[in-house]
Design an enzyme around this catalytic site. Structure first.
Site, PDB file in Angstrom:
ATOM      1  N   GLY A 118       0.813  -1.209   0.000  1.00 45.45           N
ATOM      2  CA  GLY A 118       0.000   0.000   0.000  1.00 45.45           C
ATOM      3  C   GLY A 118       0.840   1.249   0.000  1.00 45.45           C
ATOM      4  O   GLY A 118       2.071   1.202   0.090  1.00 45.45           O
ATOM      5  N   THR A 124       5.070   4.815   1.867  1.00 44.98           N
ATOM      6  CA  THR A 124       4.732   3.561   1.213  1.00 44.98           C
ATOM      7  C   THR A 124       4.833   2.444   2.238  1.00 44.98           C
ATOM      8  O   THR A 124       5.721   2.460   3.092  1.00 44.98           O
ATOM      9  CB  THR A 124       5.692   3.289   0.036  1.00 44.98           C
ATOM     10  N   LYS A 145       6.011   1.053   7.313  1.00 42.64           N
ATOM     11  CA  LYS A 145       5.762   2.289   6.576  1.00 42.64           C
ATOM     12  C   LYS A 145       7.087   3.001   6.349  1.00 42.64           C
ATOM     13  O   LYS A 145       7.798   3.333   7.301  1.00 42.64           O
ATOM     14  CB  LYS A 145       4.800   3.193   7.348  1.00 42.64           C
ATOM     15  N   ASP A 242      -9.186  12.560  10.818  1.00 45.01           N
ATOM     16  CA  ASP A 242      -9.206  11.831   9.540  1.00 45.01           C
ATOM     17  C   ASP A 242      -9.985  10.527   9.664  1.00 45.01           C
ATOM     18  O   ASP A 242      -9.597   9.511   9.086  1.00 45.01           O
ATOM     19  CB  ASP A 242      -7.774  11.552   9.067  1.00 45.01           C
TER      20      ASP A 242
END
Length: 484
Positions: A118, A124, A145, A242
């Site tokens: 992902g 990334t 990540k 978020d």
């Protein structure tokens, strides 16, 4: 979404070179936003287009690895013991073992990248495993990540990346990510190792439901777990900003994990106990016409029935004028360009619950501008014929209506935070204190009648069946904005 971990093909591992870094940087700039730690980008077609393992590798020499570890921002080895709710987790035990046997803090030499799964606005995500765990023993899988500081600097978002890692280091909650390790792979690449969630996200799971919406009991379960996660964040002085189904991942045991904190706002909080007080005449010492023995009985009965004090912890000075969020979930005070505080999370929570139950968001327009106008001006409306009109459905609509009050001061949760939301009749049938021990509506990899997986079983060998196809929202529906 990736619902299973397949045995990876041995990729060609190369050293990080300036040219390779430049190719990776350009690739990171074009990564679609809002992908989760277990994104559908891990599908075969996506991997064919972007063979990230040919550009990023941790197969470096021992001396280079030690040098990288020495400059790492990974916490000392003793810090791996400071996660009490993960004490029985096999994945955490593997990290602890690797940390105690290493002469230096965990670094790039300790992990092997498997594949790209992902990408997000500032990084990334790769599936990875510890090198100390032999493949034949079904090693624990993690999500790493990787943030390219140069690419993020070009976007002027270095502060967001640093804030996200700072928040991750503080978290210790069953429904929030655990930061197993963080370090620098090179001077330009920052890495954070977290839990891999094989169940995808709630957005993809909703699209696999009949009519693309959750049954009310399932929606209540997921909303309750998200509520507890938000309560913890607010207790820590963190405004999430978020919330959406794409940022709610499904763990191996079926419980949720809230992710992506690069838009979060940090503040201070003042926890307190808040409870109702008795205002009867006899409680205040006034005269009464009842005999003393009846008064004593009434006082005992009232003492038993009196509500317990409620824990209240909301960010007290969280104010921002930043224009951040995802269009369909932003609060009216954000859409109108005004200052906002912690109440924006309760608005987004109302939109989130609406989408789980009715299969769409309440104020979506043909364009992002139309969506923002609807949020500010259009009154809330519920779909007709969308379900039963029983008490449970009425409670859901009442909760959503209270959360979607356009005036933040009148919004449910704006005064006493999660304490007010938890006391709503919609959650009456749930024991929130024991929610972590309840069976989730969907358990990845478990068939009908199967026992629920424990979180540690994410380390077991997963079936090799390909992940189901997923349906994603149009790009303009989930695009985030951050105008400072």
């Amino acid at each position: 979404m990736v619902a299973a971990v397949r045995a990876p093909v041995k990729p060609e591992m190369v050293e990080l070179s300036p040219a390779a870094m430049e190719r990776y940087s350009s690739d990171a700039d074009t990564t679609a936003p809002n992908s989760s730690l277990s994104s559908a980008a891990s599908s075969t077609g996506s991997l064919a287009r972007c063979s990230s393992l040919s550009r990023l590798s941790f197969d470096c020499s021992p001396s280079a690895a030690v040098a990288a570890a020495a400059t790492s921002c990974s916490p000392p080895r003793a810090s791996v013991l400071l996660r009490p709710h993960r004490s029985g987790d096999v994945a955490w035990a593997a990290i602890r073992a690797a940390s105690t046997t290493s002469a230096a803090p965990l670094g790039p030499r300790d992990f092997k990248l498997v594949r790209r799964i992902g990408g997000g606005d500032i990084g990334t995500v790769y599936l990875c495993r510890l090198r100390s765990s032999p493949e034949r023993e079904s090693p624990c899988m993690y999500a790493m990540k990787v943030v390219d500081r140069r690419a993020v600097a070009r976007k002027q978002k270095l502060g967001r990346a640093a804030a996200e890692k700072r928040i991750l280091r503080q978290l210790d909650h069953p429904f929030l990510p655990t930061l197993f390790a963080d370090f620098d792979a090179t001077p330009h690449f920052s890495c954070a190792v977290m839990e891999f969630c094989p169940g995808g996200d709630l957005h993809s799971l909703r699209h696999r439901m009949p009519s693309r919406r959750f049954p009310l009991p399932s929606a209540r379960f997921y909303a309750a777990e998200v509520l507890l996660a938000i309560e913890y964040l607010h207790m820590m002085g963190i405004v999430y900003r978020d919330l959406k189904p794409e940022n709610v991942l499904i763990r191996a045991d079926g419980h949720i994990m809230l992710t992506d904190f690069d838009l979060s706002l940090q503040s201070t909080t003042s926890p307190s106990l808040d409870g109702d007080t008795d205002t009867d005449d006899e409680a205040s010492g006034g005269a009464s016409c009842f005999p003393d023995h009846l008064l004593r009985f009434k006082r005992r009965r009232n003492a038993v029935a009196a509500p317990r004090p409620r824990f209240v912890a909301e960010p007290v000075d969280a104010r921002s004028c930043s224009f951040v969020g995802t269009h369909e979930y932003v609060a009216p005070e954000v859409a109108s360009g005004g200052a906002h505080g912690a109440a924006v999370d309760w608005w987004a929570y109302g939109v989130f619950l609406y989408e789980l139950i009715y299969g769409r968001t309440p104020f979506a327009g043909a364009t992002n501008e139309a969506t923002l106008r609807n949020i500010v001006r259009r009154p809330l409306a519920f779909p007709s014929g969308s379900g039963s009109c029983g008490p449970a459905d009425a409670d859901a609509r009442d909760l959503i209506a209270r959360l979607l009050a356009k005036d933040p001061a009148a919004r449910l949760g704006s005064r006493r935070g999660a304490a007010d939301v938890k006391s709503h009749p919609f959650f009456k049938s749930l024991n929130l204190a024991l929610l972590r021990s309840s069976r989730p509506p969907v358990v990845p990899g478990a068939g009908a009648g199967a026992a629920p997986l424990h979180r540690s079983q994410s380390c077991k060998a997963a079936p090799t069946t390909p992940p189901p196809p997923t349906t994603t929202k149009p790009a303009n529906a989930t695009a985030r904005f951050d105008l400072f």
